[in-house]
Design an enzyme around this catalytic site. Structure first.
Site, PDB file in Angstrom:
ATOM      1  N   GLU A 100      42.195  52.952  40.945  1.00  0.00           N
ATOM      2  CA  GLU A 100      41.962  51.897  41.641  1.00  0.00           C
ATOM      3  C   GLU A 100      43.167  51.043  41.671  1.00  0.00           C
ATOM      4  O   GLU A 100      44.119  50.854  40.790  1.00  0.00           O
ATOM      5  CB  GLU A 100      40.990  51.017  40.818  1.00  0.00           C
ATOM      6  N   ASP A 116      44.264  47.075  42.757  1.00  0.00           N
ATOM      7  CA  ASP A 116      43.825  45.728  43.042  1.00  0.00           C
ATOM      8  C   ASP A 116      44.825  44.724  43.600  1.00  0.00           C
ATOM      9  O   ASP A 116      45.789  44.430  42.976  1.00  0.00           O
ATOM     10  CB  ASP A 116      43.142  45.107  41.673  1.00  0.00           C
ATOM     11  N   GLU A 146      43.420  40.873  43.604  1.00  0.00           N
ATOM     12  CA  GLU A 146      42.437  39.788  43.753  1.00  0.00           C
ATOM     13  C   GLU A 146      42.872  38.299  43.730  1.00  0.00           C
ATOM     14  O   GLU A 146      43.791  38.020  42.988  1.00  0.00           O
ATOM     15  CB  GLU A 146      41.639  39.973  42.371  1.00  0.00           C
ATOM     16  N   HIS A 148      46.037  38.421  41.353  1.00  0.00           N
ATOM     17  CA  HIS A 148      45.856  39.134  40.262  1.00  0.00           C
ATOM     18  C   HIS A 148      46.158  40.517  40.629  1.00  0.00           C
ATOM     19  O   HIS A 148      45.302  40.897  41.725  1.00  0.00           O
ATOM     20  CB  HIS A 148      44.545  39.024  39.635  1.00  0.00           C
ATOM     21  N   ASN A 202      46.662  44.820  39.888  1.00  0.00           N
ATOM     22  CA  ASN A 202      46.289  45.618  38.512  1.00  0.00           C
ATOM     23  C   ASN A 202      46.122  47.227  39.227  1.00  0.00           C
ATOM     24  O   ASN A 202      45.906  47.229  40.444  1.00  0.00           O
ATOM     25  CB  ASN A 202      44.862  45.404  38.085  1.00  0.00           C
ATOM     26  N   ARG A 243      46.811  46.990  33.418  1.00  0.00           N
ATOM     27  CA  ARG A 243      48.200  46.906  34.225  1.00  0.00           C
ATOM     28  C   ARG A 243      48.456  45.648  35.027  1.00  0.00           C
ATOM     29  O   ARG A 243      49.191  45.697  35.914  1.00  0.00           O
ATOM     30  CB  ARG A 243      48.811  48.195  34.523  1.00  0.00           C
ATOM     31  N   TRP A 283      35.565  33.617  34.141  1.00  0.00           N
ATOM     32  CA  TRP A 283      36.781  33.945  33.766  1.00  0.00           C
ATOM     33  C   TRP A 283      38.005  33.716  34.948  1.00  0.00           C
ATOM     34  O   TRP A 283      39.212  33.314  34.703  1.00  0.00           O
ATOM     35  CB  TRP A 283      37.141  35.455  33.605  1.00  0.00           C
ATOM     36  N   GLY A 330      40.872  30.743  32.913  1.00  0.00           N
ATOM     37  CA  GLY A 330      40.310  31.410  31.998  1.00  0.00           C
ATOM     38  C   GLY A 330      38.513  31.128  31.873  1.00  0.00           C
ATOM     39  O   GLY A 330      37.952  31.336  30.827  1.00  0.00           O
ATOM     40  N   ARG A 386      49.372  41.727  22.893  1.00  0.00           N
ATOM     41  CA  ARG A 386      48.300  42.392  23.395  1.00  0.00           C
ATOM     42  C   ARG A 386      48.383  43.862  23.177  1.00  0.00           C
ATOM     43  O   ARG A 386      47.197  44.467  23.015  1.00  0.00           O
ATOM     44  CB  ARG A 386      48.093  42.208  24.907  1.00  0.00           C
TER      45      ARG A 386
END
Length: 279
Positions: free
Chosen positions: A98, A100, A102, A115, A117, A126, A192, A196, A267
């Protein structure tokens, strides 16, 4: 060369560009949302809407293995907190690939968050996020994904903002074997999407609407066992970022990037992903 030659070359280029434009009424399927997805302008424009009952979305009829995909989008105006307008490529299955883009909604006057990824063999994580440097609700802007065997490049109005390179030789999964469709959707992610999840969707502002036009699917069409590439393949199949692209990307990332997974050591306590240390 004569001016007539240049004029003819420009006309041929324009003719190819027009021919490569997808027709929403012929080249995509409305996948959900009932009447919330509407095709207008003889197939050249499509709008998606979201209300408290449902969002909406569409997908390309064809699957592609590599390509360049451009979409002009005008995002949800006003208070769009909690909404997500998505534009992405994806295969199917638990080990899917995928790519992305967004767009996370905002309170009025606050910048949209883009966003990005990349998933390969079912693994994502990622993410890079950017604030857009213009009002994406006032007019249409072009968002592009170029995906070839060497790298994935993300563009906004022709400006390179991110590169994800193929490092399979170093053990990093890369989406290179699964054909993908192009998808777009408008949906509620108030848990989210905005700050957040602290800012919820204001349903008194519904329906929320995003518009799409001038979509180009310029890729190698997957036929079930192999891919068929058109005459324009050479324009993107081996394309790499040139110096001016990289300079623009550095400017965007310095001024508008708000998150980069490669800088998030907390993270990844066992160490940053392998590709973060590779050029």
């Amino acid at each position: 060369m004569s001016s007539s030659f240049h004029a003819l070359a420009a006309l041929l280029l324009l003719s190819f560009f027009i021919a490569s434009m997808a027709d929403f009424s012929k080249d995509v399927d409305i996948t959900w949302g009932d009447q919330r997805a509407v095709v207008t302008n003889n197939g050249q424009q499509l709008s998606l809407s979201l209300d408290k009952t449902s969002g909406s979305g569409f997908q390309s009829k064809q699957e592609f293995l590599f390509g360049r995909f451009d979409m002009k989008i005008k995002l949800v105006p006003g208070n769009s907190a909690g909404t997500v307008t998505a534009y992405y490529l994806s295969s199917q299955g638990p080990l899917h690939d995928e790519i992305d883009m967004e767009f996370l909604g905002n309170l009025s006057g606050q910048p949209y968050t883009l966003h990005t990824n990349v998933y390969a063999q079912g693994k994502g994580n990622r993410e890079q996020q950017f604030h857009l440097w213009f009002d994406p609700t006032a007019d249409f802007h072009t968002y592009s994904i170029l995906w070839n065997p060497q790298q994935i490049m993300f563009y906004v109005d022709g400006a390179l903002i991110r590169v994800f390179r193929n490092h399979e030789s170093s053990g990093v999964p890369y989406p290179s074997k699964q054909a993908m469709r192009i998808y777009s959707s408008l949906w509620d992610a108030e848990d989210w999407a905005t700050q957040g999840g602290r800012v919820k969707t204001d349903w008194t502002k519904a329906p929320f609407t995003a518009s799409f036009r001038d979509v180009s699917f310029n890729g190698c069409v997957w036929t079930g066992s192999s891919s068929s590439c058109g005459p324009s393949t050479s324009g993107w199949m081996n394309q790499a970022a040139v110096t001016s692209d990289l300079q623009k990307m550095q400017w965007v990332q310095k001024n508008y990037m708000i998150y980069n997974y490669c800088n998030d050591a907390q993270r990844f306590p066992q160490g940053l992903p392998t590709e973060c240390s590779l050029s």
